[in-house]
Each structure stands twice: as C-alpha cells, then as structure tokens.
Write an enzyme that holds these catalytic residues in place. Structure first.
Site, PDB file in Angstrom:
ATOM      1  N   HIS A 166       0.856  -1.183   0.000  1.00 49.55           N
ATOM      2  CA  HIS A 166       0.000   0.000   0.000  1.00 49.55           C
ATOM      3  C   HIS A 166       0.893   1.236   0.000  1.00 49.55           C
ATOM      4  CE1 HIS A 166      -2.792   2.961   2.163  1.00 49.55           C
ATOM      5  NE2 HIS A 166      -3.146   2.912   0.900  1.00 49.55           N
ATOM      6  N   HIS A 183      -2.238   1.140   7.802  1.00 51.08           N
ATOM      7  CA  HIS A 183      -3.662   1.258   7.435  1.00 51.08           C
ATOM      8  C   HIS A 183      -4.322  -0.102   7.388  1.00 51.08           C
ATOM      9  CE1 HIS A 183      -1.098   4.254   5.330  1.00 51.08           C
ATOM     10  NE2 HIS A 183      -1.837   5.082   6.042  1.00 51.08           N
TER      11      HIS A 183
END
Ligand code: SF4
Ligand code: FES
Lengths: 823, 161
Positions: B91, B110
């Site tokens: 990510h 996250h």
C-alpha cells in the site's frame, strides 16, 4: 503486453503527458496523476517524469506505481502508450494515498489484451436472433422512430428510464445534464428512476426538508471533531481515505495542533473518539480500536431496523440532562417541542428494542453532548450511509439523525457536520423533474413487473442486480423483451420505418423495448434491443464533486474503445435524431423541444448545464456554478474548489469549507426544522419473510468490490479474491447448517433465490447473515422484498430474511480466496 | 543471519526461468506461488542462501533481505510449506508484522492484511494486490532466494535499491 511485467515497470520519461484524474470510484474523490507516454520509450532512473531518483528504494509513503496502477493503452489513431495512474501527493484529500479501488484505476482502463477487453465498443442492434454491430446513425434513428411513435400516440410517460445521476464512475455534471435534458425536458417523461433505486427520488429527502443539505461539512472538520458518530456506515471499506487520512488522524491525535488553532479560546482539546452504530463488527471498528484503544471506540451493535429508537433515546437523554444546545435551538430551529413530544422515549424502553445497554446509550450521549472540562459543547462529525438510507424507513431514519445533530448544534460549526458518507461522487445538474410529489412517485421497477410502460431505457446501471425483487424484475423484463425480439426476428427487411412499426406493435401487445447504454455487457444488454457504448472516466473530461463538495475536473487521458462516446453526446445524438424525425414529419413544435443539443464535446454540455444554468435548474453548483470554467478548474488541479463557489479571485476559484455557518438553513423560515420520528413497525412484506424464513439478511459493500462489480468482477486480482458474493455467517449457525468457509450456499425466500460463498465469522451475530451486494453472478437483491418507504419510495434493501442450505464446494472456484478474519 | 552470496550470471538466471516449475519442484524444493510467464524480464537476480530449513521449521519464521539489503523479507513455515515474501506493504510501504498464530502479515499503518498460506493474498486492505513473493529453491537444509514475483514497494524495478 500489460500485466506480464511483474518485477519492473517502464520509467515515464520527462515529457510524459501528465493529467489530473479524480478517482472514479467512491465519494471521497481522491486525486490522481496520470502519466502517458509512447510504448517502447522510457526515461531513466535519474531523469524521469516523476522527478525522483528511481535507482533508489523509495521511502514509506513515497511515490510509487504498483503493477495495477499501470496499463498499456491504444488510442484511436493506433498510437500505443504506457499509462500510469498514481495517487497525487499534492491532493489534500488523499495526500498520495490510494485505496484498493482507486489504486486499480490503471488496470481498469481498456486494454484489448486484458480482462477489460469486453468493453462495449460499437452500437449494437438485436437482429437475426442476436446483438449485431450497427452504426450510431442506424441505432439512434431506430430509438428516435420508436420514441416518436410512443410520444405521439401514447404519451412520453410510456418511455420509462433508469439513468445514473452520479458523479465519478463515468458520471459527472456533463453527463447528468445531457441525459437529464433529454429525458426531463426534451422527451418530457416523468417515468424516471435512478441507477440504484426504483424511483426518481432523493435518498435524503428528510434532511433537505429539515433545511440541512446532506453534504454540509468537510473532511478537515471531521479530522478536528471531538466525537465522530458513524451510523450504518463502514468507512474503512466504503469511504477509505476519509477513514485512513482524516478519521485516523483525529483518533491518533495528529490533529491536536489544528484543534487548538480552530477551537474557541480556552476550549478543551483531546484526541478524537468514535462511535459506530452497526449490527456487525466491521473493519472500521476493529481498525479504530487498533488506532485509539477500546476506551475511545464505542460499538453500539444495534438490532437491525431500530436506529430511530436509538436516535430518539439519545435525544431524550440529552434533553433530560440539559445538554442540548439551547441558544442554537432557540435562534435557529423550529418545531422542537412537537418533535420531543413524539420522540421522547425512556432509556430502558430503547435498550430493550435496540439491544444496546442503557449504560452504552448514556456513554454515547456523554461523548456527543456532555460539556467538556472547559464547559464547551463537544464538536460532533456525524456520518450516516446505506445502513440508514436503505433502512426500515428512509424518511424517519435520516430525520432522526438530523434531529440529534440539531439538538447538539452539530452543523454549521467548526469541527462538526451531519452528512451522508456517500457512495459514488455527486454530479447532479438537470432540468427540474416534473414528477409527482415524493409520496406519489412511480416505482418504475415494480410497474415494469406489472406490465406497465412501452420502453425501459437503462443508462449506466444494471437494475437486474441492484433494484428491489431483482429476480422478478429479470424474469418480467426477459419475457416482455422477448415479445419484441420475436417480432424483430420475424422481419428480414431493412426498412427502418417498417422495423420500428413492428417494434412498436410488439410493445403494444405486452412487449417492452429495451435500450441499454453502458460500458460493459450486463444483464441489461442481454435483454436489450439496442445497446450503445459509452465512454467513462479518463476517456472524457468530467466534473464531479466529492463528499465534501469538492469539485474537480477529471481530465481526458485516452480515447474510449471503438466508437464509444460520452453519455452527454449520446443523449445529444438521440435528441438530434428525434428532432430530425419531427422535422421530417413537419411537426415544428415538437422539433423545437429537441433543440439545444448542438454539442461538439462534453465541455459544450458543461457550459450549457452546470456553468450555464445557475439556479435556473436543479444543480449542485447552485447559482454560482456559472463562475466555473474548465480552465479555472484545470488550474485548480486535484484540490479543485468546494461548492458552492463564492467568487473568483486572481484566477482562483474560492469555495466553501462548511455550510450553514451563518445559522441560516434551507427552509422558508431559514430555521432548521426538527421532525417527529416515531419508530415504525417492520413493513409487512419484510415481517412476512421474517416469520417464514430463519435468517435475517443484511447486505452491503465490501472493500475490494466497486458497486456493480463492473471492473472489479473482471480484473484478475479482485475476480479471484471474490469469485462470488461472500455471505458472512455466525459460527454457531454455520455449525448447525454443516457449513464451513468456502462452501457454496443457497439462500431463498418468497421473492427469489441466490447463491453465495460462506464466510464463517463472528463479525455477524447468530441468526443474522451479511451478503455482499453488486455481484452479477450471485445477486443478493434477489431476496429483497418489493417494499419501499411510502413517504420517499426508497427501498429497504438491507432488510429481508431467507433460509440457507449448503450446496457444496468447488475448490477451483475458491483457490485464490482467503478466509482469514477481515475484521 | 548468514546470507551466502551465490552470484549468478544473467544466462544462469534465464536457464532457471526457462525451467518449468515442475522441474524446479522435482529437485526437492518448495516454491511460493506459481511462476509468472513474464517474470524477471530483466533477470538480474542473484541466488542467495537465506537460511536453514531446520531452523525455519523450528522458529516458524526467518528474516532476510532480498534481492538487496534494503528489501526486507520473511520466510515462514506454514502448512508444511516454506513461503517467503517481501514484508514491505504494497500500500504505502510500511513494514508489515507477521502474526504467526494467524499466519497473517499485518500492516500497522492502514491495516492491510495478507494471508501467508495463500501466496500473500490480501485478506483486507488498501494495497492493490498480494505481497510480492520471493521464489525459493531448497537444497537439503539450504533455502535459496531466486527471484521476486511481484513489484516490491517503492521500486520501479525489483533490482534497484
Ligand atoms: S478512497 Fe475512494 S476516492 Fe479515494 S482512492 Fe479509494 S475509491 Fe478512490
Ligand atoms: S502502508 Fe500498509 S496499509 Fe498502508
């Protein structure tokens, strides 16, 4: 040869073409940059368009293009290009971050050698027993001839349509204007419905009637609120960067300095807290706990359908404690006493109905309304979405939340807001819809089942997976479409007038003429007689606004496949073809109705609609939309401007961060209106299912799948990750049914039957299952009843019941799935 | 941790790539995932010894760097198989943490999660795919890294950095 280079990507050279692209997926509207350059050309590690030294490992949060942000594309002139679409570090919405959805914009673009290869490319017409290629002239002239005959003989209302009205995802002000002008003004039909629901209505009628527009705050204000209240909404999976950037920053204390700056003098400042109202344990909840600790996260695991009671209980308790915003209520609202008289409930009563303990309701009320140590009122950012909108009774569901917001002055104040969290971006500019009042709106998809209308125009949506009682709808349209197909099959000539007479006559004997405009083949094109290919995001210039009313120009980067066109220009083609038919028949009066579509490109539609009409039409740009131009928007880049525009200053668009800061609301009196919101009983169709079938069926989105799964159902990663709709089921129910994760299960009730892949998890409660919506090959809405809120005609998609049986297992199907805990 | 450098020529590498996966597996090896047809168009990977199979079986996980010292990887022993991944979240590049009990790589930034048993498939999260897999060859007790299938975060080419 896209998608085969899996340990390196080509380097964009310095002269790569760079454009601004707004994410085509969720409402957050993250900013991206596209880089396009000829295939076979490359920059170097040191000298490249990204302006970074690519010979080095980039740092955490650094600029990076994943394999799925990349594709190879071909323009109409045959030119082949590399394309990268990467999140923009300079965009204040996402600061260089992507979600799984936005991060796949590159691979979602059309590439004839990839899973997007089956994009619709040219107009098609049903002849000789199948869809065959046609020309734009032939296809639109058939539509025009049939429509004209119907308008002249039967009235325009016999032309029913279901047309997208959103921004993003190929939508935007250009396209809603084009289609809206065609149907509302030129054709003049009131038989309208919207992409995700069976009538032409707002999802938030009550909020608007209370004087509170549904997108009244900003993500920045969310990040500096004291308490976030999130109801029927799973932002980590559905509004990802709102959660990952703005809510997370609030919860982990990154915004403390900003709070000090923005709050009143002497006001207490602390890390944010968050309350979730959801029948499931969602990833948003577990992630919030990981960020902020259990003590700052409250999960009110509500019994489905009882949200109104919970809101009324919070309102009642806050008033009992004397924590309501007395000055604000007195000066800026009305109808408070009448509301309280009806809505007052005891905590014990509410607890019994909602399944939430009295102490948790009290705790929530304290977080929302108990004065802070400094004596100041907490600032609340309140979000609700489909758990409320598609709930037991749309009107009161939304109104009960706005009541709580008004009671606590959670609107029009720094660090507050009461907003829908949103699905798609927005992009609404249309001539006024001249249908009946909201209580009397036609429920188009139910009417279609009952044999009404002669035309079903389906535009940028697939109602057969995403309406009420979808199995019934599919069956009904198949039958009625077949009557027209049979008639066409019996005709072998090529006189279009003759053909259209045959189509018309078939429609008059129970048939239905189906026109489908879309980017991929769907269950709609299977039933259609004319299929028209549309362009989507990155294939045209599009303006939309986000969940904080941030408007951007998402630029054209590449050509649409084949001869596909922007929707606004397709609408113009149909209008112009109708005009020609009327002129041919000498009817100048009717021909005049189809004037004003002389658009050469999408900017012409923008100038005519959003920027041309101001408050003369129903537009999210309002009266100052006229200040917007493509040039100004292009200059504003990915940060755009928050609507409404206030002014243009030194070539810059100046917008509005927060609405209602002046305390003047959108009612006649300027006062926001409290509404009485008594808890309704379970609708009788739903109650009947509950009585006859064992499991409560809740539905919703999942992170990796976007809406009707049009791209994600094709792309290699997501199609393998979720080959069918998953169905979350509690371990004790699974045990009883002999189900393990990965089994194919069948669900059925009075309305239909469908299949899904079981995911055994205690994220759901015993007796309640959760199915993902949007899958074309396993349609959870087949179980949905035909109930709609009588006051708004909005469905209760999230409320039905079904029996479940295990079908079996197909190891090949689930080979690339993972069944580890998601939340 | 001991890393044995076994420099390979580009030709050797292509010889390896050209072998069918079956042939590689036929030497007593375990490979994470299936070879991708276009894998290693650039080649340039060296064959590195990354650790001992016996040791990995005992501890369940083994840290190493590959293809260079800036690329953190981890071999794990799950389902009687050896699998290895770049642990840098695809990510935004945070190092993931391996949860041995759940056989899951978890990103603290996250909350993206990857399934260690299932080729690094994303369980949930905001990356756009699985963790990059390190292709392994096992000879006796020696585990060798041979290449990386999937782009490592922060690189335009796995062999930079
Ligand atoms: S959070 Fe929404 S807008 Fe942002 S990248 Fe993801 S899907 Fe796109
Ligand atoms: S960096 Fe791993 S989830 Fe964002």
């Amino acid at each position: 040869m896209a998608l085969t280079l899996n340990d390196r990507l080509p380097i964009p050279p310095k002269n790569a073409e760079v454009k601004n692209v707004t994410c085509e997926f969720c409402i957050v509207g993250c900013g991206y940059k596209s880089y396009k350059w000829p295939l076979g050309k490359e920059g170097t590690y040191k000298d490249n368009a990204l302006g970074i030294d690519l010979s080095q490992q980039q740092p955490t949060y650094g600029e990076w293009c994943s394999e799925r942000m990349y594709n190879t594309i071909t323009d109409r002139d045959g030119g082949k290009y590399n394309l990268m679409v990467i999140p923009d570090q300079a965009c204040v919405v996402n600061v260089g971050q992507n979600s799984v959805r936005g991060g796949m914009m590159g691979v979602s673009t059309f590439n004839a050698a990839s899973p997007t290869r089956d994009r619709l490319k040219d107009p098609q017409i049903f002849r000789g027993g199948m869809l065959m290629e046609s020309s734009w002239e032939e296809a639109t002239s058939i539509i025009a001839k049939v429509y004209k005959k119907i308008i002249d003989n039967d009235g325009a209302d016999e032309i029913s349509h279901k047309t997208f009205d959103h921004g993003g995802g190929g939508g935007g002000f250009e396209n809603t204007w084009g289609t809206g002008k065609l149907f509302h003004a030129a054709i003049g039909t009131a038989s309208a419905s919207i992409h995700n629901r069976p009538a032409y209505n707002s999802e938030v009628h009550s909020s608007r009637e209370m004087g509170v527009g549904e997108l009244n705050s900003s993500y920045y204000d969310t990040s500096i609120s004291d308490t976030m209240l999130v109801i029927g909404c799973n932002p980590y999976e559905c509004q990802t960067n709102l959660f990952n950037l703005h809510m997370q920053a609030n919860l982990d204390g990154s915004t403390l300095e900003a709070k000090k700056k923005e709050y009143d003098k002497g006001e207490s400042v602390s890390k944010g807290k968050i309350i979730f109202v959801d029948p499931r344990r969602t990833a948003s909840i577990t992630n919030s706990i990981a960020i902020a600790g259990k003590e700052n996260v409250l999960h009110l695991q509500i019994k489905p359908g009882q949200d109104i009671t919970l809101m009324n209980a919070l309102v009642s308790y806050i008033i009992e404690q004397g924590w309501e915003a007395k000055e604000f209520i007195k000066n800026h609202t009305e109808n408070f006493d009448a509301m309280y008289k009806v809505n007052k409930v005891s905590l014990e009563y509410a607890s019994a109905l909602t399944n939430i303990s009295v102490s948790d309701i009290k705790k929530a009320a304290e977080w929302i309304a108990k004065p802070k140590p400094s004596g100041h009122r907490p600032r609340n950012a309140i979000y609700y979405e489909k758990g409320i909108i598609w709930g037991i009774k749309n009107y009161e569901n939304v109104a009960s939340i706005v009541n709580l917001a008004l009671l606590t002055h959670s609107v029009g104040r720094v660090g507050t807001g009461v907003c829908r969290a949103g699905g798609h971006q927005e992009g609404y500019t249309r001539p006024e819809y001249h249908g009946p009042s909201r209580q009397n709106l036609a429920v188009i998809d139910t009417d279609i089942i009952e044999g009404k209308y002669l035309v079903y125009s389906i535009w940028g949506t697939n109602p057969f997976g995403q309406s009420i009682a979808t199995q019934r709808l599919r069956n009904a349209v198949s039958k009625r479409s077949q009557i027209v197909k049979d008639a066409i099959n019996g005709y072998h000539g090529n006189d279009l007038d003759e053909l259209c007479d045959i189509i018309y006559n078939a429609c008059k004997s129970g048939g239905l003429f189906v026109v489908d405009v879309d980017i991929y083949p769907t269950q709609s094109s299977e039933r259609a007689h004319i299929v028209l290919p549309a362009a989507t995001t990155m294939e045209m210039n599009l303006t939309s606004m986000s969940g904080e009313r941030r408007m951007r120009l998402s630029e054209k980067v590449m050509d649409a496949p084949g001869t596909a066109k922007p929707d606004c220009l397709i609408a113009a083609d149909i209008a112009n073809a109708l005009k020609a038919e009327y002129l041919k028949s000498g009817n100048k009066v009717m021909a005049k109705r189809f004037e004003g579509f002389e658009w050469k490109n999408e900017e012409d539609s923008f100038k005519d609609g959003f920027a041309g009409q101001g408050s003369k039409m129903a537009s999210q740009g309002g009266s100052t939309g006229t200040l917007a131009t493509y040039k100004l928007l292009r200059d504003a880049g990915n940060n755009g401007v928050q609507l409404p525009i206030v002014k243009v200053e030194n070539g810059k668009l100046i917008g509005t961060r927060l609405n209602y800061t002046d305390g003047k609301f959108g009612t006649k009196s300027g006062r926001a209106t409290f509404l009485s919101t008594p808890q309704p009983a379970m609708p009788k169709q739903v109650a009947k299912q509950v009585k006859r079938y064992k499991y409560w069926v809740n539905t919703g989105r999942i992170n990796e799948v976007w809406q009707s799964n049009y791209h994600t159902g094709r792309l290699e990663f997501t199609a393998k990750r979720w080959p069918m709709a998953p169905l979350e089921i509690h371990p004790s129910d699974a045990k009883e049914l002999g189900i393990t994760s990965g089994d194919i299960v069948q669900l059925n009730n009075d309305y239909g039957s469908t299949r899904a892949i079981a995911i055994v998890t205690d994220a759901v409660r015993k007796g309640e299952v959760f199915g993902a919506f949007g899958f074309q090959n396993s349609i959870i809405n087949d179980l949905c009843t035909d109930y709609v809120d009588p006051d708004t005609k909005i469905p209760f998609y999230k409320g039905t019941a079904a029996n479940i049986v295990k079908v079996g297992r197909s190891e090949g199907l689930i080979k690339d799935m993972t069944f580890l805990e998601r939340a | 941790m001991e890393i044995v450098e076994a420099k390979q020529t580009r030709r050797d590498f292509f010889k390896f790539s050209a072998l069918s996966l079956g042939a590689v597996v036929a030497t007593p090896s375990l490979i994470a995932g299936t070879a991708h047809p276009g894998m290693s168009v650039y080649g340039g990977y060296t064959k590195n010894r990354v650790g001992s199979l016996a040791q990995l079986k005992k501890t369940g996980e083994l840290d190493f760097s590959y293809p260079d010292e800036n690329a953190l990887c981890k071999a794990v022993y799950v389902n009687n198989e050896v699998k290895a991944y770049s642990i840098i979240c695809t990510h935004k590049g945070c190092p993931t943490v391996y949860n041995q009990e759940k056989a899951m790589f978890e990103c603290p930034c996250h909350f993206t999660k990857y399934d260690a048993k299932n080729n690094g498939q994303m369980v949930i999260g905001q990356a756009t795919g699985a963790l990059p897999r390190v292709l392994l060859e096992i000879r006796g007790d020696d585990i060798f890294a041979m290449g990386v299938d999937g782009l490592i975060f922060g690189r335009i080419n796995n062999n930079v950095g």
